[in-house]
Design an enzyme around this catalytic site. Structure first.
Site, short mmCIF file in Angstrom:
data_model
loop_
_atom_site.label_atom_id
_atom_site.label_comp_id
_atom_site.label_asym_id
_atom_site.label_seq_id
_atom_site.Cartn_x
_atom_site.Cartn_y
_atom_site.Cartn_z
NE ARG A 1 -2.97 0.57 3.32
CZ ARG A 1 -2.40 1.19 4.37
NH1 ARG A 1 -1.91 2.40 4.24
NH2 ARG A 1 -2.31 0.57 5.54
CE1 TYR B 1 -14.90 12.03 -15.71
CE2 TYR B 1 -14.41 12.22 -13.38
CZ TYR B 1 -14.86 11.48 -14.46
OH TYR B 1 -15.27 10.20 -14.27
CE LYS C 1 -11.17 8.66 -18.16
NZ LYS C 1 -11.43 9.95 -17.57
CG ASP D 1 -7.67 16.66 -14.94
OD1 ASP D 1 -7.02 15.96 -15.74
OD2 ASP D 1 -8.74 16.27 -14.43
C1 LIG Z 1 -11.85 10.47 -16.29
C2 LIG Z 1 -11.36 11.76 -15.79
C3 LIG Z 1 -11.08 11.96 -14.42
C4 LIG Z 1 -11.34 10.89 -13.37
O1 LIG Z 1 -10.48 9.81 -13.55
P1 LIG Z 1 -10.84 8.28 -13.13
O2 LIG Z 1 -9.62 7.54 -13.55
O3 LIG Z 1 -12.07 7.90 -13.89
O4 LIG Z 1 -11.06 8.27 -11.66
C5 LIG Z 1 -10.55 13.18 -14.04
N1 LIG Z 1 -10.32 14.16 -14.93
C6 LIG Z 1 -10.60 14.02 -16.25
C7 LIG Z 1 -10.32 15.14 -17.20
C8 LIG Z 1 -11.12 12.82 -16.73
O5 LIG Z 1 -11.41 12.68 -18.03
#
Ligand SMILES: *Cc1c(COP(=O)(O)O)cnc(C)c1O
Length: 386
Positions: free
Chosen positions: A54, A107, A202, A177
């Site tokens: 962890r 998001y 992604k 982000d």
């Molecule tokens: C999908 C996404 C998130 C969240 O990520 P997860 O891996 O689904 O928890 C945060 N920011 C953006 C821009 C995203 O597309």
């Protein structure tokens, strides 16, 4: 080393006695420390060595090391999801009485966390519509400003130079982000942004086969985030996921080049189609974000959003007509995906603020995959014709 070379030559573990070209999967929850004295010294931080997965795992650590090199960061942290990354950052860096600001829309899960959960910790959460409204939403109490350079799902462009200047005025920490762009296209830390984070689910992993998140930045900021994320929240990623993410990274540049080229062609097609009311894609010269993005990052991403005349039923009809695009949330996979944000990714927002931020009932978000763009365009064309 150039970025494309780094993707292939920075992934080895320190201990590689076998000559394996890929990082082994260390599928172990705990690590023997040999003697009581070594155990004491490891826990005291006086001696290197693994204790418990962890907190740290050799496969995950190799991935974190590679990501720190790709981002130009002192340190990178890999966690169980993008949302684990977001929540750990805010829990680590904001306290009761602080204010934070974020660009709207972001998001949907991020907005929901900030508004529904972070506010319960006595933190005031403010949103701003664009860079020019940022200054009026911040004060000396503002601890953190969060932005997406290309926002999800309306693909509105945010100028990191303006975010940075505003943050400097009030002494706030800036968080980018960067899920939509990846370090191949933009490295925020090189431009004075304090922290970069990703949903590695992604583009970074790219194959739609795992959930993961990344945070990177300088040591002083990363240490509290790592402690909260791993020791307190416990959002550790498993070694199998870390392995898959590292494998995905090897083709990041190749995939991104194909996503960008495909998105540009698809957007051109959609912009000239009579039944498409609006195309959101900052690569189009008429897009409001085109100028800023051309001057700064000079890449427009792999996402294209559109609005069709009519409400949900027209959007649903179009989505149901698609054959090659798969109806699914998520993005950045090899395959093209299509979704209706208002009823899925952004359904948690209250209707008034969803509409105010432009997530309309007729908005459709397309993640352009690496298929031949000709086939994607043919699919869109037949779906629009029905
Ligand atoms: C999908 C996404 C998130 C969240 O990520 P997860 O891996 O689904 O928890 C945060 N920011 C953006 C821009 C995203 O597309």
């Amino acid at each position: 080393m150039q970025f494309k070379t780094k993707l292939l030559h920075t992934h080895h573990t320190a201990e590689n006695s076998t000559g394996a070209l890929t990082t082994p999967i260390y599928q172990s929850s705990t690590f023997a420390y040999g003697s009581a004295e070594d155990g004491r010294a490891r826990f005291a931080g006086e001696q290197p060595g693994f204790i418990y997965s962890r907190m740290a795992n050799p496969t995950v650590q190799a991935l974190e090391h590679q990501l720190s090199l790709l981002e130009g960061a002192d340190e990178a942290l890999v966690v169980a999801s993008g949302m684990a990354a977001i929540s750990s950052i805010f829990y680590a860096l904001a306290s009761q009485g602080d204010e934070i600001a974020f660009i709207d829309p972001v998001y949907g899960g991020t907005a929901a966390f900030l508004i529904q959960t972070l506010t319960r910790a006595g933190i005031t959460v403010r949103r701003y519509q664009d860079d020019d409204h940022l200054l009026s939403e911040i004060s000396p109490e503002t601890k953190i400003i969060l932005f997406e350079p290309i926002t999800n799902p309306t693909l509105k462009v945010s100028d990191y130079r303006k975010v940075k200047l505003a943050a400097e005025r009030v002494g706030a920490i800036t968080i980018c982000d960067n899920t939509f762009l990846t370090p191949y296209l933009f490295k925020p830390l090189e431009h004075g942004i304090d922290i970069v984070m990703h949903s590695a689910t992604k583009y970074l992993s790219g194959h739609g086969d795992l959930i993961a998140g990344v945070v990177a930045g300088r040591k002083a900021l990363m240490q509290p985030i790592r402690t909260i994320a791993l020791k307190h929240i416990g959002a550790a990623i498993g070694p199998q996921e870390a392995y898959l993410l590292q494998r995905g990274l090897r083709t990041l540049a190749l995939r991104m080049d194909a996503h960008l080229a495909g998105a540009a062609k698809v957007a051109d097609f959609l912009a000239s189609h009579p039944s498409v009311a609006k195309v959101y894609y900052p690569g189009l010269s008429q897009d409001p974000g085109h100028q800023v993005l051309s001057e700064t990052i000079n890449a427009f991403g792999g996402m294209v959003s559109i609005e069709l005349e009519g409400g949900f039923s027209r959007a649903a009809q179009f989505l149901d007509n698609l054959n090659l695009f798969t109806q699914a949330v998520s993005l950045g996979d090899l395959e093209s995906l299509a979704c209706h944000p208002a009823s899925t990714t952004h359904a948690a927002m209250d209707v008034a603020s969803r509409l105010a931020s432009g997530v309309n009932d007729n908005l459709i978000r397309l993640s352009i995959g690496v298929e031949d763009p000709q086939d994607l365009i043919a699919d869109l064309e037949q779906a629009l014709a029905i």
